[in-house]
Design a protein around this motif. Structure first.
Motif, short mmCIF file in Angstrom:
data_model
loop_
_atom_site.label_atom_id
_atom_site.label_comp_id
_atom_site.label_asym_id
_atom_site.label_seq_id
_atom_site.Cartn_x
_atom_site.Cartn_y
_atom_site.Cartn_z
N PHE A 46 15.08 -14.39 -11.76
CA PHE A 46 14.12 -15.48 -11.91
C PHE A 46 12.74 -15.02 -11.44
O PHE A 46 11.73 -15.29 -12.09
N GLY A 47 12.67 -14.31 -10.31
CA GLY A 47 11.40 -13.78 -9.83
C GLY A 47 10.83 -12.73 -10.76
O GLY A 47 9.62 -12.66 -10.97
N TYR A 48 11.69 -11.91 -11.33
CA TYR A 48 11.24 -10.89 -12.28
C TYR A 48 10.63 -11.56 -13.50
O TYR A 48 9.59 -11.12 -14.00
N ASP A 49 11.26 -12.63 -13.97
CA ASP A 49 10.74 -13.37 -15.12
C ASP A 49 9.34 -13.91 -14.83
O ASP A 49 8.44 -13.82 -15.66
N THR A 50 9.15 -14.46 -13.63
CA THR A 50 7.84 -14.97 -13.25
C THR A 50 6.80 -13.85 -13.22
O THR A 50 5.67 -14.03 -13.68
N GLY A 51 7.18 -12.70 -12.70
CA GLY A 51 6.26 -11.56 -12.67
C GLY A 51 5.91 -11.05 -14.06
O GLY A 51 4.77 -10.66 -14.32
N VAL A 52 6.87 -11.07 -14.95
CA VAL A 52 6.62 -10.62 -16.32
C VAL A 52 5.64 -11.56 -17.01
O VAL A 52 4.73 -11.13 -17.73
N ILE A 53 5.82 -12.86 -16.80
CA ILE A 53 4.90 -13.83 -17.40
C ILE A 53 3.48 -13.59 -16.90
O ILE A 53 2.53 -13.55 -17.68
N ALA A 54 3.35 -13.42 -15.56
CA ALA A 54 2.02 -13.21 -14.99
C ALA A 54 1.38 -11.92 -15.50
O ALA A 54 0.17 -11.86 -15.72
N GLY A 55 2.17 -10.88 -15.69
CA GLY A 55 1.64 -9.62 -16.18
C GLY A 55 1.29 -9.63 -17.66
O GLY A 55 0.44 -8.87 -18.12
N ALA A 56 1.94 -10.50 -18.41
CA ALA A 56 1.72 -10.53 -19.86
C ALA A 56 0.58 -11.46 -20.26
O ALA A 56 0.02 -11.32 -21.35
N LEU A 57 0.22 -12.41 -19.42
CA LEU A 57 -0.80 -13.41 -19.79
C LEU A 57 -2.16 -12.80 -20.14
O LEU A 57 -2.77 -13.25 -21.12
N PRO A 58 -2.67 -11.81 -19.43
CA PRO A 58 -3.98 -11.27 -19.84
C PRO A 58 -3.98 -10.72 -21.26
O PRO A 58 -4.97 -10.85 -21.98
N TYR A 59 -2.88 -10.14 -21.68
CA TYR A 59 -2.81 -9.60 -23.04
C TYR A 59 -2.63 -10.71 -24.07
O TYR A 59 -2.98 -10.53 -25.24
N MET A 60 -2.09 -11.83 -23.66
CA MET A 60 -1.97 -12.96 -24.58
C MET A 60 -3.33 -13.60 -24.85
O MET A 60 -3.55 -14.16 -25.91
N TYR A 61 -4.22 -13.55 -23.86
CA TYR A 61 -5.57 -14.11 -24.02
C TYR A 61 -6.45 -13.26 -24.93
O TYR A 61 -7.39 -13.76 -25.52
N MET A 62 -6.17 -11.98 -25.01
CA MET A 62 -7.00 -11.09 -25.80
C MET A 62 -7.05 -11.55 -27.25
O MET A 62 -6.06 -12.05 -27.77
N PRO A 63 -8.20 -11.41 -27.90
CA PRO A 63 -8.29 -11.79 -29.31
C PRO A 63 -7.33 -10.96 -30.17
O PRO A 63 -6.93 -9.85 -29.80
N SER A 64 -6.98 -11.50 -31.30
CA SER A 64 -6.04 -10.82 -32.20
C SER A 64 -6.56 -9.46 -32.66
O SER A 64 -5.77 -8.52 -32.81
N VAL A 65 -7.87 -9.35 -32.87
CA VAL A 65 -8.43 -8.08 -33.33
C VAL A 65 -8.30 -6.99 -32.28
O VAL A 65 -8.30 -5.81 -32.60
N ALA A 66 -8.18 -7.38 -31.00
CA ALA A 66 -8.04 -6.41 -29.91
C ALA A 66 -6.56 -6.13 -29.60
O ALA A 66 -6.26 -5.41 -28.66
N GLY A 67 -5.65 -6.72 -30.36
CA GLY A 67 -4.22 -6.48 -30.16
C GLY A 67 -3.52 -7.54 -29.34
O GLY A 67 -2.34 -7.41 -29.03
N GLY A 68 -4.23 -8.61 -28.99
CA GLY A 68 -3.62 -9.69 -28.22
C GLY A 68 -3.15 -10.81 -29.12
O GLY A 68 -3.18 -10.71 -30.35
N LEU A 69 -2.73 -11.90 -28.51
CA LEU A 69 -2.25 -13.05 -29.26
C LEU A 69 -3.34 -14.10 -29.49
O LEU A 69 -3.21 -14.94 -30.36
#
Length: 97
Positions: A46-69
Motif C-alpha cells: 500500500f505504501g509502495y502504491d502511494t509512492g508510485v502515484i506521487a512519483g508518476a504525477l509530474p509526468y502526468m502533468y506534462m503536455p502530450s507533446v512532451a510525452g506526458g498525459l
C-alpha cells in the motif's frame, strides 16, 4: 452467566480452566507470525502504491507533446483516488487469503 467473582452461577477458576482446555479452537489454525507477515506485506505494498502515484504525477502533468498525459487537477484526483481504492481492495483481498 455472570463473570463477577463470587456471583451466583459464576464459574470457578478450576471450571474456567477445564472449559478452556476442552473447548476446541474455532476456525483454521494460523500462526501469528504468518498473519503478521501478511499484514506487513500488505502495508508495504500500500505504501509502495502511494509512492508510485506521487512519483508518476509530474509526468502526468506534462503536455502530450512532451510525452506526458496532460491531465488537469480533477483527473489527478481521479487517478489518485482510483489507485488508492484499488490498493485498498487488493489489500483486503490479500488479507482474506
Amino acid at each position: 452467566m455472570s463473570t463477577r467473582p463470587g456471583a451466583i452461577g459464576a464459574p470457578t477458576d478450576r471450571e474456567l480452566r477445564t472449559l478452556t482446555e476442552e473447548t476446541p479452537a474455532s476456525g483454521p489454525a494460523r500462526s501469528v507470525k504468518l498473519l503478521a507477515a501478511i499484514a506487513t506485506f500488505g502495508s508495504l505494498l500500500f505504501g509502495y502504491d502511494t509512492g508510485v502515484i506521487a512519483g508518476a504525477l509530474p509526468y502526468m502533468y506534462m503536455p502530450s507533446v512532451a510525452g506526458g498525459l496532460g491531465i488537469n487537477e480533477f483527473e489527478e484526483g481521479l487517478v489518485g483516488g482510483v489507485l488508492a481504492i484499488g490498493a485498498a481492495i487488493g489489500a483486503i483481498g490479500a488479507g482474506r487469503l
